[in-house]
Design a protein around this motif. Structure first.
Motif, PDB file in Angstrom:
ATOM      1  N   VAL A 412       0.855  -1.300   0.109  1.00  0.00           N
ATOM      2  CA  VAL A 412       0.005  -0.052   0.001  1.00  0.00           C
ATOM      3  C   VAL A 412       0.946   1.136  -0.107  1.00  0.00           C
ATOM      4  CG1 VAL A 412      -1.698   1.473   1.340  1.00  0.00           C
ATOM      5  CG2 VAL A 412      -1.911  -1.124   1.068  1.00  0.00           C
ATOM      6  N   ALA A 413       1.929   1.078   0.894  1.00  0.00           N
ATOM      7  CA  ALA A 413       2.878   2.475   0.768  1.00  0.00           C
ATOM      8  C   ALA A 413       3.510   2.876  -0.420  1.00  0.00           C
ATOM      9  CB  ALA A 413       4.064   2.150   1.989  1.00  0.00           C
ATOM     10  N   SER A 414       3.892   1.452  -1.188  1.00  0.00           N
ATOM     11  CA  SER A 414       4.476   1.823  -2.459  1.00  0.00           C
ATOM     12  C   SER A 414       3.569   2.250  -3.544  1.00  0.00           C
ATOM     13  CB  SER A 414       4.850   0.127  -3.007  1.00  0.00           C
ATOM     14  OG  SER A 414       5.382   0.411  -4.228  1.00  0.00           O
ATOM     15  N   HIS A 415       2.138   1.856  -3.327  1.00  0.00           N
ATOM     16  CA  HIS A 415       1.386   2.258  -4.522  1.00  0.00           C
ATOM     17  C   HIS A 415       1.038   3.724  -4.095  1.00  0.00           C
ATOM     18  CE1 HIS A 415      -2.777   3.260  -5.645  1.00  0.00           C
ATOM     19  NE2 HIS A 415      -2.782   2.641  -6.614  1.00  0.00           N
ATOM     20  N   THR A 416       0.990   4.248  -2.802  1.00  0.00           N
ATOM     21  CA  THR A 416       0.716   5.507  -2.445  1.00  0.00           C
ATOM     22  C   THR A 416       1.863   6.618  -2.751  1.00  0.00           C
ATOM     23  OG1 THR A 416      -0.395   4.946  -0.449  1.00  0.00           O
ATOM     24  CG2 THR A 416       0.304   7.258  -0.288  1.00  0.00           C
ATOM     25  N   ALA A 417       3.516   5.967  -2.608  1.00  0.00           N
ATOM     26  CA  ALA A 417       4.216   6.773  -3.184  1.00  0.00           C
ATOM     27  C   ALA A 417       4.350   6.930  -4.765  1.00  0.00           C
ATOM     28  CB  ALA A 417       5.696   6.039  -2.649  1.00  0.00           C
ATOM     29  N   LEU A 418       3.919   5.951  -5.416  1.00  0.00           N
ATOM     30  CA  LEU A 418       3.949   6.118  -6.735  1.00  0.00           C
ATOM     31  C   LEU A 418       2.882   7.134  -7.352  1.00  0.00           C
ATOM     32  CD1 LEU A 418       4.416   2.472  -7.855  1.00  0.00           C
ATOM     33  CD2 LEU A 418       5.945   4.239  -8.629  1.00  0.00           C
ATOM     34  N   THR A 419       1.773   6.998  -6.498  1.00  0.00           N
ATOM     35  CA  THR A 419       0.659   8.034  -7.051  1.00  0.00           C
ATOM     36  C   THR A 419       0.968   9.424  -6.654  1.00  0.00           C
ATOM     37  OG1 THR A 419      -1.026   6.269  -6.446  1.00  0.00           O
ATOM     38  CG2 THR A 419      -1.638   8.454  -6.536  1.00  0.00           C
ATOM     39  N   GLU A 420       1.713   9.643  -5.481  1.00  0.00           N
ATOM     40  CA  GLU A 420       2.177  11.136  -4.976  1.00  0.00           C
ATOM     41  C   GLU A 420       3.375  11.475  -6.095  1.00  0.00           C
ATOM     42  OE1 GLU A 420       0.866  13.080  -2.812  1.00  0.00           O
ATOM     43  OE2 GLU A 420      -0.521  11.422  -2.444  1.00  0.00           O
ATOM     44  N   LEU A 421       4.331  10.459  -6.382  1.00  0.00           N
ATOM     45  CA  LEU A 421       5.491  10.806  -7.446  1.00  0.00           C
ATOM     46  C   LEU A 421       4.689  11.357  -8.737  1.00  0.00           C
ATOM     47  CD1 LEU A 421       8.260  11.153  -8.415  1.00  0.00           C
ATOM     48  CD2 LEU A 421       8.067   8.552  -8.964  1.00  0.00           C
ATOM     49  N   LYS A 422       3.876  10.641  -9.212  1.00  0.00           N
ATOM     50  CA  LYS A 422       2.975  10.971 -10.372  1.00  0.00           C
ATOM     51  C   LYS A 422       2.339  12.452 -10.366  1.00  0.00           C
ATOM     52  CE  LYS A 422      -0.572  10.334 -13.818  1.00  0.00           C
ATOM     53  NZ  LYS A 422      -1.701   9.488 -14.159  1.00  0.00           N
ATOM     54  N   ARG A 423       1.688  12.574  -9.122  1.00  0.00           N
ATOM     55  CA  ARG A 423       1.025  13.844  -8.879  1.00  0.00           C
ATOM     56  C   ARG A 423       2.013  15.153  -9.005  1.00  0.00           C
ATOM     57  NH1 ARG A 423      -1.466  12.644  -4.584  1.00  0.00           N
ATOM     58  NH2 ARG A 423      -3.636  11.961  -5.506  1.00  0.00           N
ATOM     59  N   GLY A 424       3.095  14.797  -8.359  1.00  0.00           N
ATOM     60  CA  GLY A 424       4.146  15.980  -8.231  1.00  0.00           C
ATOM     61  C   GLY A 424       5.025  16.198  -9.694  1.00  0.00           C
ATOM     62  N   LEU A 425       5.041  15.001 -10.216  1.00  0.00           N
ATOM     63  CA  LEU A 425       5.799  15.054 -11.602  1.00  0.00           C
ATOM     64  C   LEU A 425       4.847  15.636 -12.562  1.00  0.00           C
ATOM     65  CD1 LEU A 425       8.431  14.528 -12.864  1.00  0.00           C
ATOM     66  CD2 LEU A 425       7.715  12.270 -13.234  1.00  0.00           C
ATOM     67  N   LEU A 426       3.627  15.358 -12.541  1.00  0.00           N
ATOM     68  CA  LEU A 426       2.631  15.768 -13.525  1.00  0.00           C
ATOM     69  C   LEU A 426       2.667  17.410 -13.453  1.00  0.00           C
ATOM     70  CD1 LEU A 426       0.080  14.891 -15.026  1.00  0.00           C
ATOM     71  CD2 LEU A 426      -1.303  15.346 -13.309  1.00  0.00           C
ATOM     72  N   ASP A 427       2.413  18.121 -12.323  1.00  0.00           N
ATOM     73  CA  ASP A 427       2.545  19.473 -12.189  1.00  0.00           C
ATOM     74  C   ASP A 427       4.037  19.970 -12.809  1.00  0.00           C
ATOM     75  OD1 ASP A 427       1.280  21.689 -11.419  1.00  0.00           O
ATOM     76  OD2 ASP A 427       2.960  22.204 -10.004  1.00  0.00           O
ATOM     77  N   GLU A 428       5.257  19.409 -12.383  1.00  0.00           N
ATOM     78  CA  GLU A 428       6.133  19.779 -13.177  1.00  0.00           C
ATOM     79  C   GLU A 428       6.263  19.759 -14.623  1.00  0.00           C
ATOM     80  OE1 GLU A 428       9.058  21.138 -11.045  1.00  0.00           O
ATOM     81  OE2 GLU A 428       7.208  21.099  -9.708  1.00  0.00           O
ATOM     82  N   LEU A 429       5.939  18.597 -15.226  1.00  0.00           N
ATOM     83  CA  LEU A 429       5.885  18.367 -16.538  1.00  0.00           C
ATOM     84  C   LEU A 429       5.114  19.233 -17.374  1.00  0.00           C
ATOM     85  CD1 LEU A 429       6.146  14.331 -16.570  1.00  0.00           C
ATOM     86  CD2 LEU A 429       8.295  16.223 -17.364  1.00  0.00           C
ATOM     87  N   LEU A 430       3.587  19.233 -16.890  1.00  0.00           N
ATOM     88  CA  LEU A 430       2.850  20.001 -17.673  1.00  0.00           C
ATOM     89  C   LEU A 430       2.786  21.637 -17.580  1.00  0.00           C
ATOM     90  CD1 LEU A 430      -0.228  17.767 -17.048  1.00  0.00           C
ATOM     91  CD2 LEU A 430       1.553  17.714 -18.931  1.00  0.00           C
ATOM     92  N   THR A 431       3.741  22.062 -16.585  1.00  0.00           N
ATOM     93  CA  THR A 431       4.035  23.490 -16.491  1.00  0.00           C
ATOM     94  C   THR A 431       5.414  23.920 -17.171  1.00  0.00           C
ATOM     95  OG1 THR A 431       4.905  23.294 -14.599  1.00  0.00           O
ATOM     96  CG2 THR A 431       2.537  23.781 -14.708  1.00  0.00           C
ATOM     97  N   GLY A 432       6.059  22.840 -17.411  1.00  0.00           N
ATOM     98  CA  GLY A 432       7.470  23.093 -18.354  1.00  0.00           C
ATOM     99  C   GLY A 432       8.534  23.377 -17.418  1.00  0.00           C
ATOM    100  N   ARG A 433       8.354  23.380 -16.002  1.00  0.00           N
ATOM    101  CA  ARG A 433       9.314  23.577 -14.940  1.00  0.00           C
ATOM    102  C   ARG A 433      10.347  22.379 -15.283  1.00  0.00           C
ATOM    103  NH1 ARG A 433       5.060  25.341 -11.642  1.00  0.00           N
ATOM    104  NH2 ARG A 433       4.621  23.221 -10.633  1.00  0.00           N
ATOM    105  N   ILE A 434       9.886  21.313 -15.845  1.00  0.00           N
ATOM    106  CA  ILE A 434      10.856  20.210 -15.904  1.00  0.00           C
ATOM    107  C   ILE A 434      10.625  20.076 -17.654  1.00  0.00           C
ATOM    108  CG2 ILE A 434      11.541  17.660 -16.113  1.00  0.00           C
ATOM    109  CD1 ILE A 434      10.698  17.594 -12.900  1.00  0.00           C
ATOM    110  N   ARG A 435      11.820  20.021 -18.245  1.00  0.00           N
ATOM    111  CA  ARG A 435      11.769  20.056 -19.785  1.00  0.00           C
ATOM    112  C   ARG A 435      12.499  18.760 -19.926  1.00  0.00           C
ATOM    113  NH1 ARG A 435      10.949  24.515 -22.556  1.00  0.00           N
ATOM    114  NH2 ARG A 435      10.627  23.061 -24.383  1.00  0.00           N
ATOM    115  N   LEU A 436      11.817  17.810 -20.531  1.00  0.00           N
ATOM    116  CA  LEU A 436      12.326  16.387 -20.771  1.00  0.00           C
ATOM    117  C   LEU A 436      13.510  16.546 -21.752  1.00  0.00           C
ATOM    118  CD1 LEU A 436       9.352  14.001 -20.834  1.00  0.00           C
ATOM    119  CD2 LEU A 436      10.978  14.461 -19.050  1.00  0.00           C
TER     120      LEU A 436
END
Length: 445
Positions: A412-436
């Motif tokens: 459960v902790a692993s699933h939660t961590a992955l979900t939180e990682l995506k939520r944070g990364l989603l914001d960074e990627l979709l605003t261009g603060r992280i450029r791939l």
């Protein structure tokens, strides 16, 4: 103070190097491009996706029915094609959006509670667009447009004005690939959690009926669909129903008012919300004013058992937790029972049994309803049958169950961590603060 609107503030966070577009823009995307009309053939059959069948990007296909147009509700009108994005316009902050990422040829129709976004050019890729409704920027725009209190919703004309970022196509594809890989990992983690829960239920059923050795230390009763086990009433236990500040055990000759005047202090007490299955949540412990005399008989001791007496959800009746050392001395509210075992039943084993499916079936059959609250009474609790194997057998069962629960908690902790990682990364990627495309980001990925 900024004079910009909430929409302008949300859009301003997009990367300045990117262009933007409204959701309904020729050559980019269209909103609600197809709909069923009154001239649709009555026997036209399709699969209907309503809001209740979608949870945060996941469609529960078991809830998606195949119906004919003449039987369909009036909201079943939006035609959905593979690659479309479904933006939920009813209570949009709940995030009940989804993507038409299926490959089936079945006709699909969704509720008018969704707005269908369809890409119609190379400027916006479907695999990139599917993530946009979950971004903070899209959520803030939808929140600014929603109207109504009991049934907040966004109008279709406002969805058409939704401002979307348009990175270069190759960057959209790179972002989509990274987020898709996270989605796959999250789904694998979710599947592992569900599988572990199934295993745990089967394991507990086996342990609590056959024991560690599998020789069946419990025998079925001849006349009941229960096990022939030692009833709680014959086991030396102390059952007490809390009535904090109601039943006073005054050992002195002073009156109730005298006891309360000048003697009241703030005491920490546990509520139903603090009692989870197996353990106590102490993140939000409230206080009440009472005298030491009032609370003396109701102070918790280490390894007491707290059992939920009343709850709006029948499946939460009888939920049980073991009192930890840090909660010693606290008291508890009147919708909780306290059970204190003496000798024959190990508290850990008792907690395991009280949280089992066997106890749950017992609560389901005996709980009553009062003012919308499902409750069990002290008499029913006293009559609950509890198995009493040898002390060594109880400890062995507890150890095996605890190991499996620890494994489940890790998943459960692993699933939660992955979900939180995506939520944070989603914001960074979709605003261009992280450029791939940047070397540092590529290396980090």
């Amino acid at each position: 103070m900024s004079s910009r609107t909430p929409i302008e503030r949300a859009v301003a966070t997009y990367c300045s190097a990117w262009s933007t577009s409204n959701a309904d823009c020729s050559g980019i995307s269209r909103v609600n491009p197809e709909a069923l009309t009154s001239r649709t053939e009555p026997d036209f059959s399709f699969r209907y996706i309503d809001i209740g069948s979608v949870t945060k990007g996941v469609i529960n296909w078991a809830d998606v029915q195949t119906i004919q147009f003449h039987d369909a509700p009036s909201r079943a009108r939006r035609v959905v094609r593979s690659g479309d994005t479904l933006i939920c316009t009813v209570r949009p902050l709940l995030g009940s959006h989804a993507s038409a990422d299926w490959s089936t040829d079945d006709a699909m129709v969704c509720s008018t509670g969704f707005a269908v976004l369809r890409c119609c050019g190379d400027g916006l890729l479907p695999q990139f667009a599917k993530h946009l409704p979950f971004s903070e920027q899209a959520s803030r725009q939808l929140a600014a447009w929603q109207c109504g209190t009991s049934y907040p919703a966004v109008n279709e004309r406002d969805v058409r004005k939704l401002v979307l970022p348009l990175p270069p196509p190759q960057e959209q594809a790179a972002i989509a690939r990274l987020l898709e890989s996270l989605d796959v990992a999250i789904e694998c983690a979710r599947t592992a959690v569900e599988a572990a829960r199934v295993v745990r239920r089967a394991l507990l059923a086996d342990l609590l009926t056959r024991g560690i050795g599998g020789d069946g230390y419990l025998r079925r009763h001849a006349h009941k669909d229960e096990f022939a086990v030692t009833p709680v009433g014959t086991v030396p236990v102390d059952w007490r129903l809390s009535t904090v500040a109601c039943e006073l055990a005054l050992q002195t000759g002073i009156t109730l008012n005298e006891a309360r005047r000048g003697l009241r202090d703030q005491h920490r007490y546990l509520r139903v919300a603090n009692v989870r299955r197996y353990d106590v949540d102490l993140t939000d412990v409230q206080q009440l004013g009472a005298t030491d005399i009032e609370l003396a008989p109701r102070r918790l001791q280490e390894r007491d058992l707290l059992v939920v007496e009343g709850h709006a959800n029948r499946r939460e009746i009888g939920r049980c937790a073991l009192v930890p050392p840090v909660a010693v001395g606290m008291t508890f509210q009147n919708h909780l029972f306290r059970l204190r075992t003496k000798g024959e039943i190990d508290p850990d084993f008792g907690c395991l049994w009280l949280n089992s499916e066997y106890a749950q079936r017992y609560w389901d059959a005996r709980c009553g309803t009062s003012s919308g609250l499902n409750t069990i009474n002290q008499r029913a609790l006293r009559r609950l049958a509890v198995p009493v194997p040898e002390a060594s057998e109880q400890r062995a069962i507890v150890r095996v169950a605890a190991a499996q629960r620890s494994h489940l908690d890790q998943l459960v902790a692993s699933h939660t961590a992955l979900t939180e990682l995506k939520r944070g990364l989603l914001d960074e990627l979709l605003t261009g603060r992280i450029r791939l495309g940047e070397p540092a980001v590529t290396a980090a990925s």
